[in-house]
Design a protein around this motif. Sequence first.
Motif, PDB file in Angstrom:
ATOM      1  N   ARG A 208       6.003  -1.636   6.010  1.00 53.09           N
ATOM      2  CA  ARG A 208       5.321  -0.488   6.710  1.00 53.09           C
ATOM      3  C   ARG A 208       4.120   0.110   6.151  1.00 53.09           C
ATOM      4  O   ARG A 208       3.418   0.848   6.998  1.00 53.09           O
ATOM      5  N   SER A 209       3.697  -0.276   4.946  1.00 51.81           N
ATOM      6  CA  SER A 209       2.512   0.318   4.353  1.00 51.81           C
ATOM      7  C   SER A 209       1.307  -0.750   4.459  1.00 51.81           C
ATOM      8  O   SER A 209       0.423  -0.453   3.483  1.00 51.81           O
ATOM      9  N   ILE A 210       1.433  -1.646   5.375  1.00 54.51           N
ATOM     10  CA  ILE A 210       0.342  -2.651   5.644  1.00 54.51           C
ATOM     11  C   ILE A 210      -0.735  -2.170   6.580  1.00 54.51           C
ATOM     12  O   ILE A 210      -0.151  -1.993   7.607  1.00 54.51           O
ATOM     13  N   PHE A 211      -1.755  -1.563   6.310  1.00 55.63           N
ATOM     14  CA  PHE A 211      -2.736  -0.884   7.039  1.00 55.63           C
ATOM     15  C   PHE A 211      -4.062  -1.592   7.065  1.00 55.63           C
ATOM     16  O   PHE A 211      -4.165  -2.458   6.153  1.00 55.63           O
ATOM     17  N   SER A 212      -4.872  -1.425   7.932  1.00 55.93           N
ATOM     18  CA  SER A 212      -6.106  -1.877   8.164  1.00 55.93           C
ATOM     19  C   SER A 212      -6.905  -1.298   7.017  1.00 55.93           C
ATOM     20  O   SER A 212      -6.596  -0.266   6.431  1.00 55.93           O
ATOM     21  N   THR A 213      -8.043  -1.825   6.157  1.00 65.27           N
ATOM     22  CA  THR A 213      -8.767  -1.334   5.247  1.00 65.27           C
ATOM     23  C   THR A 213      -9.151  -0.130   5.689  1.00 65.27           C
ATOM     24  O   THR A 213      -9.251   0.723   4.774  1.00 65.27           O
ATOM     25  N   GLU A 214      -9.637   0.084   6.623  1.00 61.53           N
ATOM     26  CA  GLU A 214     -10.167   1.332   7.259  1.00 61.53           C
ATOM     27  C   GLU A 214      -9.416   2.547   7.112  1.00 61.53           C
ATOM     28  O   GLU A 214      -9.688   3.488   6.866  1.00 61.53           O
ATOM     29  N   LEU A 215      -7.928   2.382   7.510  1.00 69.27           N
ATOM     30  CA  LEU A 215      -7.136   3.305   7.618  1.00 69.27           C
ATOM     31  C   LEU A 215      -6.072   3.408   6.366  1.00 69.27           C
ATOM     32  O   LEU A 215      -5.078   4.087   6.530  1.00 69.27           O
ATOM     33  N   GLN A 216      -6.090   2.397   5.397  1.00 67.10           N
ATOM     34  CA  GLN A 216      -4.901   2.210   4.495  1.00 67.10           C
ATOM     35  C   GLN A 216      -4.736   3.761   3.906  1.00 67.10           C
ATOM     36  O   GLN A 216      -3.538   4.007   3.501  1.00 67.10           O
ATOM     37  N   TYR A 217      -5.715   4.347   3.303  1.00 67.52           N
ATOM     38  CA  TYR A 217      -5.692   5.382   2.472  1.00 67.52           C
ATOM     39  C   TYR A 217      -4.958   6.773   3.514  1.00 67.52           C
ATOM     40  O   TYR A 217      -3.982   7.403   3.154  1.00 67.52           O
ATOM     41  N   LYS A 218      -5.152   6.676   4.701  1.00 66.33           N
ATOM     42  CA  LYS A 218      -4.571   7.492   5.538  1.00 66.33           C
ATOM     43  C   LYS A 218      -3.237   7.474   5.769  1.00 66.33           C
ATOM     44  O   LYS A 218      -2.127   8.213   5.654  1.00 66.33           O
ATOM     45  N   GLY A 219      -2.710   6.200   5.830  1.00 65.85           N
ATOM     46  CA  GLY A 219      -1.541   5.651   6.043  1.00 65.85           C
ATOM     47  C   GLY A 219      -0.806   5.832   4.736  1.00 65.85           C
ATOM     48  O   GLY A 219       0.458   6.519   4.730  1.00 65.85           O
ATOM     49  N   TYR A 220      -1.302   5.576   3.732  1.00 61.22           N
ATOM     50  CA  TYR A 220      -0.533   6.092   2.362  1.00 61.22           C
ATOM     51  C   TYR A 220      -0.171   7.519   2.284  1.00 61.22           C
ATOM     52  O   TYR A 220       0.806   7.805   1.675  1.00 61.22           O
ATOM     53  N   ALA A 221      -1.242   8.334   2.506  1.00 62.60           N
ATOM     54  CA  ALA A 221      -1.218   9.822   2.411  1.00 62.60           C
ATOM     55  C   ALA A 221       0.034  10.200   3.290  1.00 62.60           C
ATOM     56  O   ALA A 221       0.708  11.145   2.838  1.00 62.60           O
ATOM     57  N   LEU A 222       0.268   9.510   4.538  1.00 56.68           N
ATOM     58  CA  LEU A 222       0.957   9.974   5.455  1.00 56.68           C
ATOM     59  C   LEU A 222       2.689   9.804   4.949  1.00 56.68           C
ATOM     60  O   LEU A 222       3.511  10.569   4.901  1.00 56.68           O
ATOM     61  N   ILE A 223       2.780   8.454   4.426  1.00 51.91           N
ATOM     62  CA  ILE A 223       4.126   7.940   3.873  1.00 51.91           C
ATOM     63  C   ILE A 223       4.557   8.735   2.732  1.00 51.91           C
ATOM     64  O   ILE A 223       5.379   9.034   2.529  1.00 51.91           O
ATOM     65  N   GLY A 224       3.245   8.858   1.789  1.00 51.56           N
ATOM     66  CA  GLY A 224       3.712   9.735   0.668  1.00 51.56           C
ATOM     67  C   GLY A 224       4.160  11.113   0.817  1.00 51.56           C
ATOM     68  O   GLY A 224       5.148  11.620   0.360  1.00 51.56           O
ATOM     69  N   GLU A 225       3.504  11.889   1.884  1.00 52.25           N
ATOM     70  CA  GLU A 225       4.134  13.153   2.321  1.00 52.25           C
ATOM     71  C   GLU A 225       5.473  13.284   2.869  1.00 52.25           C
ATOM     72  O   GLU A 225       6.429  13.960   2.600  1.00 52.25           O
ATOM     73  N   ILE A 226       5.755  12.004   3.689  1.00 52.36           N
ATOM     74  CA  ILE A 226       7.252  11.978   4.204  1.00 52.36           C
ATOM     75  C   ILE A 226       8.069  11.727   2.931  1.00 52.36           C
ATOM     76  O   ILE A 226       9.225  12.576   2.865  1.00 52.36           O
ATOM     77  N   CYS A 227       7.613  11.037   1.939  1.00 53.96           N
ATOM     78  CA  CYS A 227       8.652  10.869   0.714  1.00 53.96           C
ATOM     79  C   CYS A 227       8.618  12.178   0.264  1.00 53.96           C
ATOM     80  O   CYS A 227      10.021  12.388  -0.548  1.00 53.96           O
ATOM     81  N   SER A 228       7.705  13.097  -0.082  1.00 50.46           N
ATOM     82  CA  SER A 228       7.626  14.308  -0.557  1.00 50.46           C
ATOM     83  C   SER A 228       8.604  15.216   0.022  1.00 50.46           C
ATOM     84  O   SER A 228       9.628  15.592  -0.696  1.00 50.46           O
ATOM     85  N   HIS A 229       8.841  15.355   1.271  1.00 46.06           N
ATOM     86  CA  HIS A 229       9.681  16.276   2.317  1.00 46.06           C
ATOM     87  C   HIS A 229      11.045  15.360   2.018  1.00 46.06           C
ATOM     88  O   HIS A 229      12.116  16.331   1.733  1.00 46.06           O
ATOM     89  N   LEU A 230      11.141  14.085   2.132  1.00 46.90           N
ATOM     90  CA  LEU A 230      12.571  13.489   2.067  1.00 46.90           C
ATOM     91  C   LEU A 230      13.329  13.646   1.118  1.00 46.90           C
ATOM     92  O   LEU A 230      14.395  14.046   0.822  1.00 46.90           O
ATOM     93  N   ALA A 231      12.375  13.614  -0.311  1.00 47.87           N
ATOM     94  CA  ALA A 231      13.177  13.763  -1.609  1.00 47.87           C
ATOM     95  C   ALA A 231      13.569  15.173  -1.832  1.00 47.87           C
ATOM     96  O   ALA A 231      14.574  15.288  -2.500  1.00 47.87           O
ATOM     97  N   GLN A 232      12.706  16.033  -1.298  1.00 46.69           N
ATOM     98  CA  GLN A 232      13.145  17.454  -1.442  1.00 46.69           C
ATOM     99  C   GLN A 232      14.605  17.679  -0.790  1.00 46.69           C
ATOM    100  O   GLN A 232      15.356  18.290  -1.176  1.00 46.69           O
ATOM    101  N   ILE A 233      14.708  17.175   0.510  1.00 47.33           N
ATOM    102  CA  ILE A 233      15.914  17.319   1.046  1.00 47.33           C
ATOM    103  C   ILE A 233      17.032  16.814   0.373  1.00 47.33           C
ATOM    104  O   ILE A 233      18.123  17.249   0.227  1.00 47.33           O
ATOM    105  N   LYS A 234      16.903  15.542  -0.217  1.00 47.09           N
ATOM    106  CA  LYS A 234      17.795  14.881  -0.779  1.00 47.09           C
ATOM    107  C   LYS A 234      18.105  15.722  -1.948  1.00 47.09           C
ATOM    108  O   LYS A 234      19.470  15.792  -2.466  1.00 47.09           O
ATOM    109  N   VAL A 235      17.397  16.030  -2.890  1.00 49.54           N
ATOM    110  CA  VAL A 235      17.602  16.938  -4.078  1.00 49.54           C
ATOM    111  C   VAL A 235      18.215  18.116  -3.899  1.00 49.54           C
ATOM    112  O   VAL A 235      19.190  18.362  -4.800  1.00 49.54           O
ATOM    113  N   GLU A 236      17.910  18.666  -2.835  1.00 48.86           N
ATOM    114  CA  GLU A 236      18.651  19.881  -2.345  1.00 48.86           C
ATOM    115  C   GLU A 236      20.143  19.784  -1.986  1.00 48.86           C
ATOM    116  O   GLU A 236      20.969  20.846  -2.270  1.00 48.86           O
TER     117      GLU A 236
END
Length: 348
Positions: A208-236
């Motif tokens: 799911r983290s395979i993006f075109s070169t032009e958009l790969q950092y945008k994709g990574y940033a989005l997935i990373g922030e999702i992980c941040s929020h999801l991890a918060q929910i799990k820890v809580e």
Amino acid sequence: AIQRNLINASLLAKNEELVDRFVNEAKERNDDIHISRALAMKASFFSRLGRFEEAIAVQKELEKIYDFESHSHGIRQEYGKDHAVQSYADSVQWYMLTGDQPAAEKQIKVVVSKLLPQFDLRDVDLVMELIFPVLLVLKSIGQARHAETILFNNAINPYHDLGGSSSCWIKLFNPIAYLFEIIKMIEEGERDDQMLSEIEDWIIDPERSIFSTELQYKGYALIGEICSHLAQIKVENGEDAEKVIERGRMVLARVVYASDDDQSDAYMVQMASAALDHIAALEDNSEGESSESWHEKELETKIDLLEKKAANGNSEDTAFKSSMDDERCVQHQKTGKRNKCSPTCAIQ
């Protein structure tokens, strides 16, 4: 052409001189189409240097001249793309980076209410490029639901319902839709365990983290922030967040430690950096790891990325093109109608 990495003072001065010459020549021709393109180029140039106040000043000059109905078609004919209209959207983030949120919100209204309605919604790539800077700002100022509405009404739904076309931006449909979904859960205090499980399964899958070169950092940033929020929910909730934390750290490090002098994505990088810091804090709390241990992992990740860059090899474009073959929305195959799909229906 202006070089992307401006690391040399003399080269920087030469490029700035070229930009100024382009603007002056356009003004001498007294042609608003060329002037608009030149000013948009100058604003973009300043933004890539991180000189956002100067970029805003040029943007204000552009706004005195540019009119979508009068100039957009001509700019596209001459230059292949209307960079002037894109400058309006990009300036939303410039205002935020200079601490002027009211001006950013005012510019959002211009983009969404005046410019976006004039776009052909079947051209998903152009629409997404315009609205993406706006969506990131809206979700960061507590308006994720508004951002979600803009995304679905102008990109995801038209892609399905109008037979829209896209060469790369559809790969961001799911990550950005999932991000808005999880932010809404947090802001509105309504947890959907089934949706959270769906989101977790999606982000953990490396394909799911395979993006075109032009958009790969945008994709990574989005997935990373999702992980941040999801991890918060799990820890809580006392749940195991290790996989989500590890995944988030990996993709966010790719954004935060990218060795590039281009500052035009500074707002997104700040977003990724904040998410990475949040993940580090969660990891310390959930696993009891020391700050020293975290920084060792962080350094290892950075070194690994630099080594890969030094190898000058990139198979992601091939993998991206392969992953796009015959890709369809599974939910639409089953229902045939958007309103019967899940809230995050996009390209699976």
